[in-house]
Design a protein around this motif. Structure first.
Motif, PDB file in Angstrom:
ATOM      1  N   ASP A 121     -15.326   3.724  48.055  1.00 57.24           N
ATOM      2  CA  ASP A 121     -16.072   4.374  46.914  1.00 57.24           C
ATOM      3  C   ASP A 121     -16.482   3.541  45.799  1.00 57.24           C
ATOM      4  O   ASP A 121     -17.516   3.745  45.043  1.00 57.24           O
ATOM      5  CB  ASP A 121     -15.062   5.278  45.924  1.00 57.24           C
ATOM      6  N   LEU A 122     -16.539   2.209  45.770  1.00 53.57           N
ATOM      7  CA  LEU A 122     -16.842   1.298  44.624  1.00 53.57           C
ATOM      8  C   LEU A 122     -17.941   0.156  45.097  1.00 53.57           C
ATOM      9  O   LEU A 122     -18.287  -0.448  44.080  1.00 53.57           O
ATOM     10  CB  LEU A 122     -15.473   0.509  44.144  1.00 53.57           C
ATOM     11  N   TYR A 142      -7.058  -6.000  44.378  1.00 59.06           N
ATOM     12  CA  TYR A 142      -5.989  -5.376  43.355  1.00 59.06           C
ATOM     13  C   TYR A 142      -7.034  -5.520  42.237  1.00 59.06           C
ATOM     14  O   TYR A 142      -6.731  -4.352  41.220  1.00 59.06           O
ATOM     15  CB  TYR A 142      -4.809  -6.187  43.198  1.00 59.06           C
ATOM     16  N   GLY A 143      -8.078  -6.352  41.790  1.00 58.10           N
ATOM     17  CA  GLY A 143      -8.645  -6.238  40.678  1.00 58.10           C
ATOM     18  C   GLY A 143      -9.887  -5.729  40.837  1.00 58.10           C
ATOM     19  O   GLY A 143     -10.714  -6.138  41.843  1.00 58.10           O
ATOM     20  N   ILE A 144     -10.507  -4.808  40.093  1.00 58.07           N
ATOM     21  CA  ILE A 144     -11.838  -4.109  40.291  1.00 58.07           C
ATOM     22  C   ILE A 144     -12.856  -4.767  39.167  1.00 58.07           C
ATOM     23  O   ILE A 144     -12.317  -4.559  37.971  1.00 58.07           O
ATOM     24  CB  ILE A 144     -11.936  -2.614  40.301  1.00 58.07           C
ATOM     25  N   PRO A 145     -13.819  -5.518  39.703  1.00 56.48           N
ATOM     26  CA  PRO A 145     -14.728  -5.844  38.657  1.00 56.48           C
ATOM     27  C   PRO A 145     -14.995  -5.244  37.767  1.00 56.48           C
ATOM     28  O   PRO A 145     -15.868  -4.048  38.005  1.00 56.48           O
ATOM     29  CB  PRO A 145     -16.087  -6.583  39.377  1.00 56.48           C
ATOM     30  N   LYS A 329     -13.176   4.148  38.960  1.00 54.65           N
ATOM     31  CA  LYS A 329     -14.338   4.435  39.693  1.00 54.65           C
ATOM     32  C   LYS A 329     -15.462   4.624  38.608  1.00 54.65           C
ATOM     33  O   LYS A 329     -16.625   4.402  38.866  1.00 54.65           O
ATOM     34  CB  LYS A 329     -14.258   5.556  40.612  1.00 54.65           C
ATOM     35  N   ALA A 330     -15.236   5.389  37.536  1.00 57.98           N
ATOM     36  CA  ALA A 330     -16.250   5.878  36.471  1.00 57.98           C
ATOM     37  C   ALA A 330     -16.512   4.365  35.772  1.00 57.98           C
ATOM     38  O   ALA A 330     -17.687   4.256  35.770  1.00 57.98           O
ATOM     39  CB  ALA A 330     -15.839   6.735  35.532  1.00 57.98           C
ATOM     40  N   PRO A 348     -23.470  -6.755  34.468  1.00 51.27           N
ATOM     41  CA  PRO A 348     -23.011  -5.621  35.171  1.00 51.27           C
ATOM     42  C   PRO A 348     -22.242  -6.316  36.307  1.00 51.27           C
ATOM     43  O   PRO A 348     -22.619  -7.334  36.904  1.00 51.27           O
ATOM     44  CB  PRO A 348     -23.958  -4.624  35.688  1.00 51.27           C
ATOM     45  N   ASN A 349     -21.319  -5.616  37.002  1.00 54.82           N
ATOM     46  CA  ASN A 349     -20.324  -5.991  38.009  1.00 54.82           C
ATOM     47  C   ASN A 349     -20.998  -6.123  39.445  1.00 54.82           C
ATOM     48  O   ASN A 349     -20.197  -6.710  40.563  1.00 54.82           O
ATOM     49  CB  ASN A 349     -19.143  -5.131  38.103  1.00 54.82           C
TER      50      ASN A 349
END
Length: 424
Positions: A121-122, A142-145, A329-330, A348-349
């Motif tokens: 999804d990301l 585990y960590g989402i930028p 996700k948002a 941005p990531n």
């Protein structure tokens, strides 16, 4: 006939009653007892109040069964607070953490593995490496930028023009040459403090080295004494000599923004936001500051840089995992990434979103460098290294004339000891 109608009416009534008892069925968005609350911890200064309000309103409108409880936290003392929260059944569901902090939280337990969501999804294939890699631990993501910031070169356009330099340098060799030209007539070519170890790290990475390496056994060792790392230190030494930066202090002692504001410094290495502090001290410099990515060894790509910033994590024990993932996700999705970057002057990531900040010269230079961003070693004990930083002492000793190989070996030994020390 009347009895038949009565039987049908009774059957429908029973069916509706049974349906109402099923969890989640018959829910109307935004109402009833089926709505859930997702608690989110964000850090002070990471997002403006206006951004938080915009995001909350939009998210709750799109997810009628989820209410957001966003709580702003202070960076001071946050490490111990997060560790306690991860063990608390009533703790936050989503937490913003520093990108280099993820490993220690995973190591102690308490973070949800988001590898599946990252791939499905990301859009993890486009993430900035300096945010994605430290969020990955032992094979799991585990960590989402969330957002990034890194150093660039801020320069005085007037001093460049006086030296006849029309375009910022693209390579290290050209950077040295231009800086030598700028370092004359009472001007400093570059103000670089002797203990700016984040900048040194980028030069070491460019040479193929690192600050420390993990072994297959799980132990760690310092690697400042490798040939690659020593080459990075040699370049730092050459560059630092082209100004009057103190060899025994870091970039905040004194604050380099104040030094640059005096008007006789051609360049500093800092995040673009430092320009605001410079202009506040010397308004005559407004409109006279330029930015370029730290040059690389060749013109094909900028130099490697330390990437600071934040990742989003989900508490493993949360009862609201589905809602928490929707929040992540948002916040990590394209819409709100562009909004956050433009609002806060962040990168941005994703590398694919760099165009969102192309209109801001400083942030655009930062985004170009971020594509080659890195983070500190992923050891859960890295914080112990920074607490009594042997890299700073090593740099000062070399700049004062010490033997680089000998001093690097001593510093590497101290790093190894700190990383292999037993935890609390």
């Amino acid at each position: 006939m009347n009895r038949r109608r009565l039987r049908i009416a009774l059957s429908l009534t029973l069916a509706l009653a049974s349906t109402a008892l099923l969890p989640g069925c018959g829910h109307l968005p935004g109402g009833g007892d089926d709505s859930s609350t997702v608690q989110v911890w964000l850090m002070r200064g990471s997002a403006s109040d206006a951004f938080v309000k915009r995001f909350t309103k939009d998210f709750e409108k799109r997810h009628g069964d989820i209410d957001l409880d966003i709580r702003i936290q202070e960076w001071t003392g946050i490490g111990e607070k997060v560790k306690a929260a991860l063990k608390d059944d009533d703790g936050p569901d989503v937490i913003e953490v520093g990108n280099t902090q993820v490993a220690q939280y995973v190591d102690q337990g308490g973070l949800a593995d988001l590898t599946l969501e990252s791939a499905r999804d990301l859009g993890m294939e486009d993430w900035l490496p300096g945010l994605a890699e430290p969020g990955r631990y032992d094979g799991g993501q585990y960590g989402i930028p969330w957002y990034a910031a890194n150093r660039v070169v801020i320069y005085n356009k007037d001093l460049f023009a006086q030296a006849g330099i029309e375009q910022p340098p693209k390579t290290r060799a050209q950077w040295l040459e231009d800086t030598r030209r700028l370092n004359s007539g009472g001007n400093q070519g570059l103000y670089l403090a002797g203990q700016d170890w984040y900048t040194l790290a980028g030069f070491i990475w460019d040479e193929g080295g690192d600050l420390a390496k993990g072994e297959k056994s799980g132990s760690w060792r310092g690697t400042l004494d490798t040939p690659a790392a020593l080459r990075g230190m040699e370049f730092y030494k050459q560059l630092q000599a082209l100004g009057d930066g103190p060899p025994d202090a870091d970039e905040e002692h004194p604050p380099q923004s104040g030094v640059f504001a005096e008007g006789d410094v051609a360049q500093i290495i800092a995040v673009p936001g430092t320009a605001r502090a410079i202009e506040a001290k010397n308004p005559k410099l407004k409109g006279k500051l330029g930015y370029f990515p730290i040059p690389g060894k060749t013109a094909r790509e900028p130099g490697a840089v330390f990437t600071g910033g934040s990742d989003l994590v989900v508490r493993d024990g949360t009862d609201e995992r589905k809602g928490a993932v929707e929040v992540v996700k948002a916040l990590a999705g394209d819409k709100w990434q562009k909004d956050l970057a433009r609002t806060m002057d962040y990168v941005p990531n994703k590398t694919t979103l760099a165009s969102a900040v192309s209109g801001e010269a400083g942030v655009a230079a930062m985004a170009a460098g971020a594509a080659r961003g890195r983070a500190t070693p992923k050891s859960p004990a890295w914080a112990a290294v920074e607490a009594d930083n042997p890299i700073k002492a090593y740099m000062s000793k070399v700049l004062a004339g010490g033997d680089p190989a000998r001093e690097a070996k001593v510093a590497s030994g101290r790093i190894t000891k700190a990383l292999d020390a037993p935890g609390p």
